[in-house]
Design an enzyme around this catalytic site. Structure first.
Site, mmCIF file in Angstrom:
data_model
loop_
_atom_site.group_PDB
_atom_site.id
_atom_site.type_symbol
_atom_site.label_atom_id
_atom_site.label_comp_id
_atom_site.label_asym_id
_atom_site.label_seq_id
_atom_site.Cartn_x
_atom_site.Cartn_y
_atom_site.Cartn_z
ATOM 1 C CB CYS C 157 -0.948 -0.012 1.192
ATOM 2 S SG CYS C 157 -1.794 -1.596 1.351
ATOM 3 C CG HIS C 290 -2.501 3.718 5.502
ATOM 4 N ND1 HIS C 290 -2.383 3.701 4.129
ATOM 5 C CD2 HIS C 290 -2.692 2.428 5.865
ATOM 6 C CE1 HIS C 290 -2.498 2.466 3.680
ATOM 7 N NE2 HIS C 290 -2.680 1.669 4.721
ATOM 8 C CG HIS C 325 -6.585 0.503 1.170
ATOM 9 N ND1 HIS C 325 -5.626 1.255 0.541
ATOM 10 C CD2 HIS C 325 -5.909 -0.339 1.991
ATOM 11 C CE1 HIS C 325 -4.437 0.920 0.969
ATOM 12 N NE2 HIS C 325 -4.569 -0.059 1.855
#
Lengths: 353, 87, 394
Positions: C157, C290, C325
């Site tokens: 990520c 995040h 995400h």
């Protein structure tokens, strides 16, 4: 500012890991190469091994040995390069998902298919909180990582960097790519790839780990002077200009290079590029290759670096890797060059230390 | 299936599901903690065991946090299976 | 190694818009793009919500100006759409004098095409050539005509955040004059099933930092920034939008997928990024977290925030409530959002937040103006403990 290879380990289709030296005679393979593996049980107990695939075990063991042999507690940074990542786990999870989505899937293969699993594992094992990245850009994956490492040293951000290059060949991946016509269609052994006069390569695999440092030491294997990468060049003339310019940046001429190491892989269109380059720019140098030992794969140049770092330290060059019939008295300066269908041109310049 | 038989079968299945090479059923004590101290398994192993329960025994666990109690040991797993199978 | 890194162009496609203007409008209107999965063919379409880009591949090809007859991987199309927009804004022209690199981050590469044809080799086998991460970046590079340097990150990520960082470092080293940096990730069965197997997918819209959060929503998209050195600005004549002032990458070194309870990796990362920018914690005006909405990440990131900022927490939120995400693309997408914040003096919320998981950690819940906003921090934390933080400034 100089950067050195302090230690270099490789698990490859040759006896490179146990023997810790460059092979005098190649192990022979037909159609494709497969790694000769060490005994992983001596490194990890069953609980530690439980979710490690072949490539993760290989990558971890190589890295552990490289760190050990470098005589350091832990690296400051971990940089890795891979073309395809953890293929076995990717295939496992992909096949499960495509076969049946409805049942619950076990997560291990998904988790372990993460490209940077090896870098993560080493970070946990050594509690290394430093910079930790992975490049996945086909045949310059390893060189991108090496370039990053050199920049880190130039910026004085690290004293020791662990650099890894790894790729694996699974049966399934081989079958797919063979069907797609990427490999030799005729049966061939690794000793015959140069005389095959056909397209396609012999695929291989391997894992290599290096501890790089900017600290001088008699234990250092070789000095890395430069890494140059260029994605695309218009033609052969531009290639030659680019190579000459790269050497000129280091105050060198083509005649200063004792040994040029090429990424010959047996594909005739590919190998012609190397032949033309060496004939035009390096007629007096020794020309060598290494993919007859490890096969063709995205991070094969990591094996090339392993091989020739050790060769330079020992000042030994086995006959089987020499392309032209020359011999060098001293191997002081070595240039490695690899490309892929005239893209991803990569140079690594080494000198004896 | 008798408890003893179930425990023996479970040990083999756990070894296989978690890929514990070189560990034999006789190496695992049925009462031994599987997580933390003891065998030393972690959260991903717990998810693997959830898959095992569904595939082999048809028991679906929707909340992984229940796993802590259920998978405390082979014995607790066996008890849970006995209580919940065919529900 | 000297000089500022200027942002002169950006492009984006996500669940909340096909370009910068549409994304900005959605953020302003607090219109989330999380909803039912319509394009991805999966057995779990109806079980989960996601931030899906609302176009088929054919439609994306049209938007990208590409042939609709060729089977491009979805990432190639998303990437080209975003890169076209960024390149146009920065007046990119393939020229010999400006050494330009393309660096991207992705986790799935050409996986969507691989999934379609893996069991149908007679229909298509060239998915093998487009499967790897790097092959997608190369398709985008070829489309733009990039010659000098192309590379790809896969650090889960944090991939595209790392790509942005490396582009800046290459410019500072004098190896490039201009870098087009960012990333892309499309939805796939692989990731949907993968995250499902970890029990961290939420069936409802995610609630980052909320006490009742139940996991993440997957998203997809692509975003690119164009970075230039001071010298390059003289040649292009571009006006900089803002500056990339700091960055860092560290590793949590805790576990393959879980983040440490004390947020060590995240703490070290944010701290190092501040140092690299020559800033103190109280110089930060806003943090784009995040903030995935998983129990574990939010706890860990929250702890790291408290350790670093103490009681002087800047405003913060997670825009994953808008986009989902987006995995490898997250760093770049959220970088674009950070730049939009600076450019427009607005900060964006975590829509859907209700009950704090920690009374000291309350995100921004409404889009609000922030005149004079100066420094924004953006976090991207991935599997394998990969942590990256970027700092953008006006």
């Amino acid at each position: 500012m100089a950067v050195f290879v302090r230690s270099a380990l490789a698990i490859s289709p040759q006896n490179t890991f146990e023997e810790h030296q460059i092979p005098e005679q190649p192990v022979i393979y037909t159609d494709y190469f497969q790694n000769i593996l060490p005994d992983f049980k001596t490194y990890f107990n069953p609980i530690e091994r439980r979710r490690m695939s072949r490539i993760i075990k290989s990558g971890a063991v190589c890295a552990i040995e490289a760190i050990q042999q470098a005589g350091i507690e832990k690296p400051d940074m971990i940089i890795s390069g891979t073309g395809l990542g953890c293929v076995e786990d990717t295939e496992k999870f992909l096949n499960e998902v495509l076969t049946s989505e409805t049942s619950m899937h076990a997560p291990t293969a998904f988790v372990q298919s993460t490209h940077n699993s090896i870098g993560a594992l080493i970070a946990v094992r050594y509690q290394c909180h430093g910079y930790n990245v992975l490049y996945a850009n086909k045949t310059v994956s390893f060189e991108s990582g090496l370039l990053d490492a050199l920049i880190q040293f130039r910026d004085k951000k690290a004293e020791y960097i662990l650099l890894n290059g790894f790729d694996e060949l699974t049966q399934e991946n081989y079958n797919l790519k063979k069907r797609a016509g990427l490999f030799k269609s005729e049966r061939i052994t690794n000793l015959d790839i140069l005389s095959s006069n056909s397209i396609g390569s012999m695929p291989g695999e391997g894992t290599s780990s290096f501890v790089l440092t900017d600290i001088q030491s008699p234990d250092n294997l070789v000095r890395i002077d430069a890494v140059e990468i260029c994605y695309s060049l218009p033609d052969q003339n531009d290639l030659e200009s680019w190579v000459s310019a790269a050497l000129a940046k280091e105050g060198l001429q083509t005649s200063d290079i004792d040994l040029v190491v090429l990424g010959n892989n047996g594909d005739i269109t590919n190998d012609t590029i190397y032949k033309t380059l060496t004939n035009n720019l390096f007629p007096e140098s020794v020309h060598a290759y290494y993919k007859h030992l490890c096969g063709d794969y995205d991070t094969a140049s990591a094996f090339g670096l392993w091989f020739f770092a050790h060769a330079m330290k020992a000042q030994i060059l086995p006959d089987h890797c020499i392309l032209n019939k020359k011999r060098a008295r001293m191997i002081n300066r070595v240039l490695l060059y690899n490309q892929d269908h005239f893209k991803n041109h990569a140079l690594i310049l080494l000198s004896k230390c | 299936m008798e408890m003893e038989e179930l425990i023996a079968k479970l040990k083999e299945q756990v070894i296989e599901q978690l890929n514990l090479e070189d560990i034999n059923p006789e190496d695992i004590d049925a009462k031994e903690p599987l997580f933390g101290d003891g065998l030393g398994l972690d959260s991903i192993d717990a998810l693997e065991l959830i898959v095992l329960l569904e595939r082999e025994y048809g028991i679906k666990i929707n909340d992984p946090s229940e796993g802590k109690k259920i998978f405390a040991s082979i014995e607790t797993m066996a008890n849970y299976i006995k209580e919940n199978q065919n529900k | 190694m000297t000089g500022c890194i200027y942002i002169t162009g950006m492009g984006i496609i996500s669940a909340i818009g096909d370009n910068v203007t549409q994304n900005l409008e959605s953020l302003r209107q607090q219109k989330s793009g999380i909803g039912p999965i319509k394009i991805l063919q999966s057995q779990f379409k109806n079980d989960y919500v996601a931030g899906e880009v609302g176009h088929t591949n054919r439609q994306l090809a049209k938007i990208a100006g590409m042939s609709t007859d060729l089977e491009y991987p979805r990432n190639t199309l998303l990437g080209i759409i975003a890169v076209n927009e960024a390149a146009e804004q920065a007046k990119f022209n393939v020229s010999d004098t400006i050494r330009t690199g393309l660096i991207a981050g992705t986790t799935v590469g050409g996986m969507d095409k691989t999934e379609r044809f893996y069991y149908h080799l007679d229909k298509n086998i060239d998915f093998i050539q487009s499967h790897s991460c790097g092959s997608i970046t190369e398709q985008i590079a070829d489309h733009l005509g990039i010659r000098h340097y192309v590379s790809t990150y896969n650090t889960a990520c944090s991939s595209s955040a790392n790509a942005i960082m490396f582009g800046a470092r290459l410019i500072k080293q004098g190896l490039l004059d201009r870098a087009i940096v960012g990333g892309f990730d499309s939805l796939s069965k692989f990731t949907l099933n993968g995250f499902r197997s970890l029990f961290i997918l939420s069936e409802t819209p995610c609630k980052p930092f909320d006490k009742n959060r139940t996991g993440l929503n997957l998203g997809e998209g692509a975003a690119f920034l164009v970075l230039e050195s001071e010298g390059t600005l003289q040649i292009t004549g571009n006006s900089p939008i803002c500056v990339l002032t700091g960055y860092a990458n560290t590793n949590d070194a805790f576990h393959q997928t879980a983040s440490s309870e004390n947020g060590e990796g995240a703490f070290l990362c944010m701290n190092q990024a501040l140092k690299s920018a020559n800033l103190n914690p109280d110089d930060i005006d806003y943090i784009n977290l995040h903030g995935t909405g998983t129990v574990n990440n939010d706890l860990s990131e929250g702890m790291a925030l408290k350790r670093l900022f103490g009681h002087n927490l800047p405003l913060f939120s997670s825009t994953k409530s808008f986009t989902g995400h987006t995995l490898g693309a997250a760093g770049a997408i959220e970088a674009v959002f950070s730049v939009l914040s600076l450019q427009n003096n607005f900060i964006f919320p975590s829509p859907g937040f209700e009950v704090p998981m920690d009374p000291e950690l309350i995100p921004v819940t409404r889009t609000r103006s922030f005149p004079g906003i100066k420094n924004i921090m953006s976090n991207s934390f991935g599997f394998g403990g990969n942590e990256t933080t970027l700092i953008f400034s006006n």
